[in-house]
Each structure stands twice: as C-alpha cells, then as structure tokens.
Design a protein around this motif. Structure first.
Motif, PDB file in Angstrom:
ATOM      1  N   GLU A   1      -2.362  19.560  20.461  1.00  0.00           N
ATOM      2  CA  GLU A   1      -3.385  20.123  19.602  1.00  0.00           C
ATOM      3  C   GLU A   1      -2.952  21.526  19.207  1.00  0.00           C
ATOM      4  O   GLU A   1      -2.068  22.122  19.826  1.00  0.00           O
ATOM      5  N   LEU A   2      -3.592  22.056  18.180  1.00  0.00           N
ATOM      6  CA  LEU A   2      -3.216  23.372  17.669  1.00  0.00           C
ATOM      7  C   LEU A   2      -3.370  24.450  18.734  1.00  0.00           C
ATOM      8  O   LEU A   2      -2.548  25.359  18.830  1.00  0.00           O
ATOM      9  N   TRP A   3      -4.388  24.329  19.572  1.00  0.00           N
ATOM     10  CA  TRP A   3      -4.607  25.360  20.582  1.00  0.00           C
ATOM     11  C   TRP A   3      -3.466  25.408  21.592  1.00  0.00           C
ATOM     12  O   TRP A   3      -3.111  26.468  22.089  1.00  0.00           O
ATOM     13  N   ARG A   4      -2.856  24.265  21.883  1.00  0.00           N
ATOM     14  CA  ARG A   4      -1.719  24.250  22.817  1.00  0.00           C
ATOM     15  C   ARG A   4      -0.513  24.979  22.216  1.00  0.00           C
ATOM     16  O   ARG A   4       0.162  25.743  22.894  1.00  0.00           O
ATOM     17  N   LEU A   5      -0.254  24.714  20.950  1.00  0.00           N
ATOM     18  CA  LEU A   5       0.860  25.381  20.289  1.00  0.00           C
ATOM     19  C   LEU A   5       0.625  26.881  20.197  1.00  0.00           C
ATOM     20  O   LEU A   5       1.526  27.684  20.461  1.00  0.00           O
ATOM     21  N   LEU A   6      -0.599  27.271  19.849  1.00  0.00           N
ATOM     22  CA  LEU A   6      -0.919  28.696  19.770  1.00  0.00           C
ATOM     23  C   LEU A   6      -0.876  29.358  21.144  1.00  0.00           C
ATOM     24  O   LEU A   6      -0.388  30.479  21.279  1.00  0.00           O
ATOM     25  N   ALA A   7      -1.388  28.672  22.160  1.00  0.00           N
ATOM     26  CA  ALA A   7      -1.364  29.243  23.515  1.00  0.00           C
ATOM     27  C   ALA A   7       0.068  29.438  23.991  1.00  0.00           C
ATOM     28  O   ALA A   7       0.395  30.464  24.602  1.00  0.00           O
ATOM     29  N   SER A   8       0.923  28.484  23.698  1.00  0.00           N
ATOM     30  CA  SER A   8       2.332  28.605  24.079  1.00  0.00           C
ATOM     31  C   SER A   8       2.988  29.774  23.363  1.00  0.00           C
ATOM     32  O   SER A   8       3.725  30.564  23.970  1.00  0.00           O
ATOM     33  N   LEU A   9       2.713  29.902  22.078  1.00  0.00           N
ATOM     34  CA  LEU A   9       3.262  31.005  21.307  1.00  0.00           C
ATOM     35  C   LEU A   9       2.731  32.350  21.810  1.00  0.00           C
ATOM     36  O   LEU A   9       3.482  33.325  21.929  1.00  0.00           O
ATOM     37  N   ILE A  10       1.452  32.409  22.139  1.00  0.00           N
ATOM     38  CA  ILE A  10       0.864  33.642  22.657  1.00  0.00           C
ATOM     39  C   ILE A  10       1.470  34.013  24.004  1.00  0.00           C
ATOM     40  O   ILE A  10       1.765  35.178  24.265  1.00  0.00           O
ATOM     41  N   VAL A  11       1.692  33.017  24.861  1.00  0.00           N
ATOM     42  CA  VAL A  11       2.328  33.289  26.156  1.00  0.00           C
ATOM     43  C   VAL A  11       3.702  33.911  25.949  1.00  0.00           C
ATOM     44  O   VAL A  11       4.057  34.891  26.598  1.00  0.00           O
ATOM     45  N   LEU A  12       4.467  33.357  25.018  1.00  0.00           N
ATOM     46  CA  LEU A  12       5.804  33.894  24.761  1.00  0.00           C
ATOM     47  C   LEU A  12       5.751  35.294  24.169  1.00  0.00           C
ATOM     48  O   LEU A  12       6.422  36.208  24.652  1.00  0.00           O
ATOM     49  N   VAL A  13       4.949  35.488  23.131  1.00  0.00           N
ATOM     50  CA  VAL A  13       4.910  36.777  22.443  1.00  0.00           C
ATOM     51  C   VAL A  13       4.349  37.865  23.353  1.00  0.00           C
ATOM     52  O   VAL A  13       4.955  38.931  23.527  1.00  0.00           O
ATOM     53  N   VAL A  14       3.198  37.608  23.949  1.00  0.00           N
ATOM     54  CA  VAL A  14       2.588  38.611  24.821  1.00  0.00           C
ATOM     55  C   VAL A  14       3.458  38.846  26.056  1.00  0.00           C
ATOM     56  O   VAL A  14       3.634  39.983  26.497  1.00  0.00           O
ATOM     57  N   GLY A  15       4.032  37.792  26.580  1.00  0.00           N
ATOM     58  CA  GLY A  15       4.889  37.935  27.750  1.00  0.00           C
ATOM     59  C   GLY A  15       6.117  38.766  27.463  1.00  0.00           C
ATOM     60  O   GLY A  15       6.482  39.656  28.244  1.00  0.00           O
ATOM     61  N   PHE A  16       6.789  38.506  26.332  1.00  0.00           N
ATOM     62  CA  PHE A  16       7.973  39.292  25.991  1.00  0.00           C
ATOM     63  C   PHE A  16       7.608  40.738  25.657  1.00  0.00           C
ATOM     64  O   PHE A  16       8.352  41.659  25.995  1.00  0.00           O
ATOM     65  N   LEU A  17       6.467  40.952  25.007  1.00  0.00           N
ATOM     66  CA  LEU A  17       6.014  42.328  24.772  1.00  0.00           C
ATOM     67  C   LEU A  17       5.743  43.037  26.092  1.00  0.00           C
ATOM     68  O   LEU A  17       6.111  44.204  26.277  1.00  0.00           O
ATOM     69  N   PHE A  18       5.100  42.340  27.022  1.00  0.00           N
ATOM     70  CA  PHE A  18       4.830  42.920  28.337  1.00  0.00           C
ATOM     71  C   PHE A  18       6.138  43.238  29.060  1.00  0.00           C
ATOM     72  O   PHE A  18       6.271  44.299  29.680  1.00  0.00           O
ATOM     73  N   LEU A  19       7.113  42.327  28.987  1.00  0.00           N
ATOM     74  CA  LEU A  19       8.412  42.582  29.613  1.00  0.00           C
ATOM     75  C   LEU A  19       9.097  43.801  29.003  1.00  0.00           C
ATOM     76  O   LEU A  19       9.691  44.610  29.725  1.00  0.00           O
ATOM     77  N   GLU A  20       9.011  43.955  27.686  1.00  0.00           N
ATOM     78  CA  GLU A  20       9.623  45.108  27.031  1.00  0.00           C
ATOM     79  C   GLU A  20       8.960  46.409  27.460  1.00  0.00           C
ATOM     80  O   GLU A  20       9.639  47.390  27.738  1.00  0.00           O
ATOM     81  N   VAL A  21       7.629  46.412  27.495  1.00  0.00           N
ATOM     82  CA  VAL A  21       6.910  47.613  27.928  1.00  0.00           C
ATOM     83  C   VAL A  21       7.253  47.933  29.376  1.00  0.00           C
ATOM     84  O   VAL A  21       7.530  49.085  29.726  1.00  0.00           O
ATOM     85  N   LEU A  22       7.257  46.920  30.212  1.00  0.00           N
ATOM     86  CA  LEU A  22       7.602  47.117  31.621  1.00  0.00           C
ATOM     87  C   LEU A  22       9.031  47.608  31.774  1.00  0.00           C
ATOM     88  O   LEU A  22       9.310  48.508  32.570  1.00  0.00           O
ATOM     89  N   TRP A  23       9.960  47.034  31.008  1.00  0.00           N
ATOM     90  CA  TRP A  23      11.373  47.423  31.034  1.00  0.00           C
ATOM     91  C   TRP A  23      11.529  48.899  30.660  1.00  0.00           C
ATOM     92  O   TRP A  23      12.189  49.668  31.352  1.00  0.00           O
TER      93      TRP A  23
END
Length: 158
Positions: free
Chosen positions: A23-45
């Motif tokens: 469903e669309l929410w699964r695709l969006l949730a996966s994309l949000i996990v990646l984008v927010v996660g990588f942004l968080f990793l960059e800030v943490l880095w």
C-alpha cells in the motif's frame, strides 16, 4: 549465474509486484525511514566530529595522535545497514528482491566490521608508543608492521 540472469530478466515484473503488493503508506513509511534515518546519521556524524575535535583541543591532543575519530566511519556504515534493514522490514518484498536487499545489508555491515578491525590494528602503533623504552626496543617496528599485516589478512579472510 542463472539466478542473476533470472533476476535481471524479471526485475521489471518484480518491481510491479512490489508496487502492487504494498500500500502507499508502506512505501512512504519506508522512504521516510530512509530519509529521516540518513539525515539523523548525518547530524549525528557532524556533531560527533565537531564535539570530538573540541574535546581533543581542550585536552591539547592532536586528532591524528588520538585516532578516535577513525571509529566513526564504521559506525556510520553499520547505521546505514540498519537503516536499510528497517526500511525493508516495512515493505512486502518478493523473495528475490528481499534476498538482494539482505545481501546488500550484509555487504555494508561486513565493510563496517572490516574497517573497524583495521582501525583497531592501526592502534597497535599507539599501544607500542605507550610501552616503556625497554619493551619498545624489544619489539622492533618491523615486527609490529608484520603483525599488523598478518592481522589485516586474518580480518579479511574472517
């Protein structure tokens, strides 16, 4: 070899199954996990790098002498592998794509482990420098270099 050929030939079909099976929410949730996660990793880095340099300046040590920031790239790679795993867990994937994604995660995590242990072997020079003079003269630099080379080979084979 046939698995790769089948995957390359059927990839468009597999992608259609991913789009149809989620469903669309699964695709969006996966994309949000990646984008927010990588942004968080960059800030943490960036924060860890800046904070580490400030601490080293306060103590009067040079960053090259301490070599502690060298542990950050393996941690960053391990975080990226975990983010891929979390993003893939949200999606319903065909077996072939799931296997490919798990292989990519394993490769990234293996690289993180290898870099981590390579950095640990580089710390042997600093360990030798902290030993008293009599021990430093007992263990020549060439012996330590040979030991480090053997350890790197063992790490890669392992």
């Amino acid at each position: 070899m046939t698995w790769w050929r089948n995957l390359s030939e059927n990839f468009p079909v597999l992608l259609d199954r991913v789009w149809a099976g989620n469903e669309l929410w699964r695709l969006l949730a996966s994309l949000i996990v990646l984008v927010v996660g990588f942004l968080f990793l960059e800030v943490l880095w960036n924060r860890a790098n800046r904070r580490g340099l400030v601490i080293l300046e306060k103590t009067g040590l040079e960053p090259a002498a301490v070599k502690l920031p060298g542990f950050l790239p393996p941690l960053r790679l391990a975080g990226a592998a975990l983010l891929l795993h979390a993003a893939g867990a949200v999606l319903i994937l065909p077996e072939e794509i799931s296997l490919l994604l798990r292989g990519l995660e394993a490769l990234i995590f293996a690289l993180a482990v290898i870099l981590f242990f390579f950095h640990v072997t580089d710390l042997l020079d600093a360990l030798r420098a902290t030993l008293p003079e009599q021990f430093q003269s007992a263990v020549p630099a060439a012996t330590l270099a040979g030991l480090k080379a053997v350890l790197r080979i063992v790490i890669l084979v392992g």
